[in-house]
Design a protein around this motif. Sequence first.
Motif, PDB file in Angstrom:
ATOM      1  N   ILE A 107       0.849  -1.205   0.000  1.00  7.86           N
ATOM      2  CA  ILE A 107       0.000   0.000   0.000  1.00  7.86           C
ATOM      3  C   ILE A 107       0.879   1.249   0.000  1.00  7.86           C
ATOM      4  CG2 ILE A 107      -1.617   1.374   1.390  1.00  7.86           C
ATOM      5  CD1 ILE A 107      -2.913  -1.326   2.239  1.00  7.86           C
ATOM      6  N   ALA A 108       1.912   1.253   0.846  1.00  5.47           N
ATOM      7  CA  ALA A 108       2.804   2.428   0.891  1.00  5.47           C
ATOM      8  C   ALA A 108       3.440   2.642  -0.478  1.00  5.47           C
ATOM      9  CB  ALA A 108       3.874   2.227   1.965  1.00  5.47           C
ATOM     10  N   GLU A 109       3.884   1.554  -1.069  1.00  3.90           N
ATOM     11  CA  GLU A 109       4.499   1.652  -2.401  1.00  3.90           C
ATOM     12  C   GLU A 109       3.480   2.170  -3.420  1.00  3.90           C
ATOM     13  OE1 GLU A 109       6.667  -1.969  -3.948  1.00  3.90           O
ATOM     14  OE2 GLU A 109       5.024  -1.821  -5.375  1.00  3.90           O
ATOM     15  N   GLY A 110       2.263   1.601  -3.358  1.00  4.45           N
ATOM     16  CA  GLY A 110       1.228   1.966  -4.334  1.00  4.45           C
ATOM     17  C   GLY A 110       0.805   3.412  -4.222  1.00  4.45           C
ATOM     18  N   LEU A 111       0.879   3.968  -3.015  1.00  6.14           N
ATOM     19  CA  LEU A 111       0.504   5.377  -2.832  1.00  6.14           C
ATOM     20  C   LEU A 111       1.687   6.298  -3.090  1.00  6.14           C
ATOM     21  CD1 LEU A 111      -1.572   5.012   0.471  1.00  6.14           C
ATOM     22  CD2 LEU A 111      -2.481   5.554  -1.798  1.00  6.14           C
ATOM     23  N   GLY A 112       2.842   5.705  -3.380  1.00  7.53           N
ATOM     24  CA  GLY A 112       4.050   6.506  -3.595  1.00  7.53           C
ATOM     25  C   GLY A 112       4.389   7.310  -2.360  1.00  7.53           C
ATOM     26  N   LYS A 113       4.218   6.676  -1.197  1.00  9.26           N
ATOM     27  CA  LYS A 113       4.397   7.422   0.053  1.00  9.26           C
ATOM     28  C   LYS A 113       5.674   6.966   0.752  1.00  9.26           C
ATOM     29  CE  LYS A 113       1.345   9.700   3.007  1.00  9.26           C
ATOM     30  NZ  LYS A 113       0.016   9.800   3.543  1.00  9.26           N
ATOM     31  N   ASP A 114       6.520   7.939   1.062  1.00  4.85           N
ATOM     32  CA  ASP A 114       7.794   7.621   1.700  1.00  4.85           C
ATOM     33  C   ASP A 114       7.642   7.756   3.209  1.00  4.85           C
ATOM     34  OD1 ASP A 114      10.436   7.157   2.264  1.00  4.85           O
ATOM     35  OD2 ASP A 114      11.074   9.208   1.811  1.00  4.85           O
ATOM     36  N   VAL A 115       7.138   6.672   3.831  1.00  9.22           N
ATOM     37  CA  VAL A 115       7.002   6.696   5.294  1.00  9.22           C
ATOM     38  C   VAL A 115       7.799   5.528   5.870  1.00  9.22           C
ATOM     39  CG1 VAL A 115       4.743   7.830   5.322  1.00  9.22           C
ATOM     40  CG2 VAL A 115       4.845   5.361   5.259  1.00  9.22           C
ATOM     41  N   GLY A 116       8.341   5.737   7.041  1.00 10.27           N
ATOM     42  CA  GLY A 116       9.047   4.654   7.731  1.00 10.27           C
ATOM     43  C   GLY A 116       8.022   3.657   8.236  1.00 10.27           C
ATOM     44  N   LEU A 117       8.231   2.379   7.975  1.00  5.03           N
ATOM     45  CA  LEU A 117       7.261   1.344   8.359  1.00  5.03           C
ATOM     46  C   LEU A 117       7.887   0.481   9.443  1.00  5.03           C
ATOM     47  CD1 LEU A 117       6.175   0.387   4.742  1.00  5.03           C
ATOM     48  CD2 LEU A 117       5.016   1.949   6.318  1.00  5.03           C
ATOM     49  N   MET A 118       7.248   0.450  10.603  1.00  3.05           N
ATOM     50  CA  MET A 118       7.839  -0.298  11.719  1.00  3.05           C
ATOM     51  C   MET A 118       6.947  -1.426  12.199  1.00  3.05           C
ATOM     52  SD  MET A 118       9.606   2.224  14.445  1.00  3.05           S
ATOM     53  CE  MET A 118       9.925   0.880  15.573  1.00  3.05           C
ATOM     54  N   ILE A 119       7.535  -2.594  12.367  1.00  3.56           N
ATOM     55  CA  ILE A 119       6.820  -3.743  12.934  1.00  3.56           C
ATOM     56  C   ILE A 119       6.871  -3.614  14.458  1.00  3.56           C
ATOM     57  CG2 ILE A 119       6.865  -6.249  13.218  1.00  3.56           C
ATOM     58  CD1 ILE A 119       8.313  -6.427  10.553  1.00  3.56           C
ATOM     59  N   GLY A 120       5.747  -3.920  15.116  1.00  2.00           N
ATOM     60  CA  GLY A 120       5.698  -3.804  16.575  1.00  2.00           C
ATOM     61  C   GLY A 120       6.130  -5.060  17.269  1.00  2.00           C
ATOM     62  N   SER A 121       7.402  -5.118  17.626  1.00  2.00           N
ATOM     63  CA  SER A 121       7.825  -6.231  18.477  1.00  2.00           C
ATOM     64  C   SER A 121       7.355  -5.911  19.887  1.00  2.00           C
ATOM     65  CB  SER A 121       9.348  -6.363  18.442  1.00  2.00           C
ATOM     66  OG  SER A 121       9.806  -6.913  19.658  1.00  2.00           O
ATOM     67  N   GLY A 122       6.959  -6.940  20.623  1.00  2.00           N
ATOM     68  CA  GLY A 122       6.492  -6.719  21.994  1.00  2.00           C
ATOM     69  C   GLY A 122       7.618  -6.471  22.967  1.00  2.00           C
ATOM     70  N   TYR A 123       8.860  -6.589  22.537  1.00  2.00           N
ATOM     71  CA  TYR A 123       9.979  -6.462  23.467  1.00  2.00           C
ATOM     72  C   TYR A 123      10.777  -5.185  23.256  1.00  2.00           C
ATOM     73  CZ  TYR A 123      14.313  -7.179  25.942  1.00  2.00           C
ATOM     74  OH  TYR A 123      15.383  -7.000  26.780  1.00  2.00           O
ATOM     75  N   VAL A 124      10.880  -4.408  24.310  1.00  2.00           N
ATOM     76  CA  VAL A 124      11.758  -3.241  24.344  1.00  2.00           C
ATOM     77  C   VAL A 124      12.427  -3.317  25.723  1.00  2.00           C
ATOM     78  CG1 VAL A 124      11.842  -0.711  24.367  1.00  2.00           C
ATOM     79  CG2 VAL A 124      10.156  -1.877  22.929  1.00  2.00           C
ATOM     80  N   PRO A 125      13.737  -3.170  25.823  1.00  2.00           N
ATOM     81  CA  PRO A 125      14.352  -3.291  27.147  1.00  2.00           C
ATOM     82  C   PRO A 125      13.673  -2.376  28.166  1.00  2.00           C
ATOM     83  CG  PRO A 125      16.038  -3.180  25.442  1.00  2.00           C
ATOM     84  CD  PRO A 125      14.730  -2.920  24.758  1.00  2.00           C
ATOM     85  N   GLY A 126      13.336  -2.929  29.315  1.00  2.00           N
ATOM     86  CA  GLY A 126      12.730  -2.139  30.402  1.00  2.00           C
ATOM     87  C   GLY A 126      11.237  -1.893  30.230  1.00  2.00           C
ATOM     88  N   HIS A 127      10.615  -2.532  29.228  1.00  2.00           N
ATOM     89  CA  HIS A 127       9.212  -2.196  28.932  1.00  2.00           C
ATOM     90  C   HIS A 127       8.245  -2.545  30.057  1.00  2.00           C
ATOM     91  CE1 HIS A 127       9.433  -6.370  28.004  1.00  2.00           C
ATOM     92  NE2 HIS A 127       8.416  -6.454  27.179  1.00  2.00           N
ATOM     93  N   ALA A 128       8.501  -3.629  30.783  1.00  2.00           N
ATOM     94  CA  ALA A 128       7.550  -4.040  31.831  1.00  2.00           C
ATOM     95  C   ALA A 128       7.551  -3.005  32.964  1.00  2.00           C
ATOM     96  CB  ALA A 128       7.940  -5.414  32.370  1.00  2.00           C
ATOM     97  N   ASP A 129       8.739  -2.628  33.425  1.00  2.00           N
ATOM     98  CA  ASP A 129       8.810  -1.639  34.512  1.00  2.00           C
ATOM     99  C   ASP A 129       8.211  -0.306  34.070  1.00  2.00           C
ATOM    100  OD1 ASP A 129       9.986  -3.410  36.177  1.00  2.00           O
ATOM    101  OD2 ASP A 129      12.037  -2.724  35.814  1.00  2.00           O
ATOM    102  N   LEU A 130       8.479   0.044  32.814  1.00  2.00           N
ATOM    103  CA  LEU A 130       7.964   1.318  32.316  1.00  2.00           C
ATOM    104  C   LEU A 130       6.428   1.323  32.313  1.00  2.00           C
ATOM    105  CD1 LEU A 130       9.284   3.480  29.546  1.00  2.00           C
ATOM    106  CD2 LEU A 130       6.921   2.780  29.370  1.00  2.00           C
ATOM    107  N   ALA A 131       5.823   0.259  31.792  1.00  2.00           N
ATOM    108  CA  ALA A 131       4.358   0.226  31.693  1.00  2.00           C
ATOM    109  C   ALA A 131       3.718   0.188  33.080  1.00  2.00           C
ATOM    110  CB  ALA A 131       3.928  -0.984  30.864  1.00  2.00           C
ATOM    111  N   LEU A 132       4.272  -0.616  33.993  1.00  2.00           N
ATOM    112  CA  LEU A 132       3.706  -0.660  35.348  1.00  2.00           C
ATOM    113  C   LEU A 132       3.908   0.688  36.042  1.00  2.00           C
ATOM    114  CD1 LEU A 132       4.847  -4.247  36.441  1.00  2.00           C
ATOM    115  CD2 LEU A 132       2.542  -3.536  35.767  1.00  2.00           C
TER     116      LEU A 132
END
Length: 342
Positions: free
Chosen positions: A298-323
């Motif tokens: 879709i991004a290609e078809g719209l000729g849109k230059d946007v950064g596309l990021m997959i959401g991994s559930g892991y980021v260092p420190g994420h549990a402490d941050l969310a709580l």
Amino acid sequence: MKPYSPYGLHRVLDAVEALPQQAERLDPSPPPVGGEALIELDRLNLDAASFHQIREEQGGDPDRMRTRVLEVVRSRGKMHNPVTGSGGMLIGSVAQVGERRRDLAAGDRIATLVSLTLTPLSIEDLSGWDGASEQVPARGHAILFETSPFARLPGDLPDRLCLAVLDVAGAPAQVRRLAPDRDRTLVIGAGGKSGLLAMAAAHGRSRHVAGIVHHDRDIPALRDLGFDEVVVADARDPVGTLAAAESAIGTDGAGVADLVVNCVNVPGTEGASILLCREGGTAYFFSMATSFTAVALIAEGLGKDVGLMIGSGYVPGHADLALGMLREDPALRRVFQQRYAS
Ligand code: NAP
């Protein structure tokens, strides 16, 4: 069993030597070996995309939903939804550890921070689950691999609250990294678990924070949390969603936000995410209902230059941050408490 592997390869039953996540079947049998831990289940949290798919498929019938979950777990040795490809996570108590495990001991209460799609699992009883929520009381056991992240359940927050928040802890952690210096962060599915945390994480970091919700009923909670830019739209309708956002927020037709965060639990919202994103911006797909093929094409078809990021559930420190976010923000904690822990 095959030779011990810290990644859990010894529990893969497929002919091809796949990593546990991609394996068709895992062996969840005790005892834990090497650096593994055997967890006695308390509750599973089915991933929202998986829960939604099973509920739709089984017509919302609790008996059929229980049967379907048991079927998947019995046939695969893990809760890996074959339709959505997603899993969830769990909380429970350590029952036994392998001879190499030093950081956990019997009796420790933990949340696994690793997907159920790669967690060896055996369920004996699901009769306590009414099918109304993705939180599933269950009797049985799971195996935590040596390399799998986990969090100790804190004593100051109810377990059900922790389960709800830790399931989606990757979203606010990632948004904290992405939101600073943006003109506007826009969250699609802003009224759900990860959506609320993503909105809160962007607050004070991007100049504006906007949310797309599916129904009017989600507006009051977001307004109470201090968010004024809340738009009701069905994100499966890309053009309608863009028009609704443009007219509510008053933009100039060049996209609405320079960071778009997709937190919905249904397929078909890739187009809206990309249309809403400004040229040069970033679209972050936390949703497991995302087709990454569709995103790219879709991004290609719209000729849109946007950064596309997959959401991994892991980021260092994420549990402490969310709580920590819940501890520091009484209004946010109230919403989570009412919805997921009462
Ligand atoms: P959730 O609490 O169920 O929230 C999803 C939200 O999306 C709900 O508010 C829902 O509104 C909204 N929504 C549904 N259809 C919509 C539509 N057509 N247009 C606009 N909004 C719509 O889910 P969650 O627990 O936050 O999870 C969100 C997503 O993240 C899921 O896909 C889940 O699988 C994924 N996830 C990813 C990871 C990861 O590691 N990347 C980890 C956990 C979860 P209604 O309920 O009113 O329809």
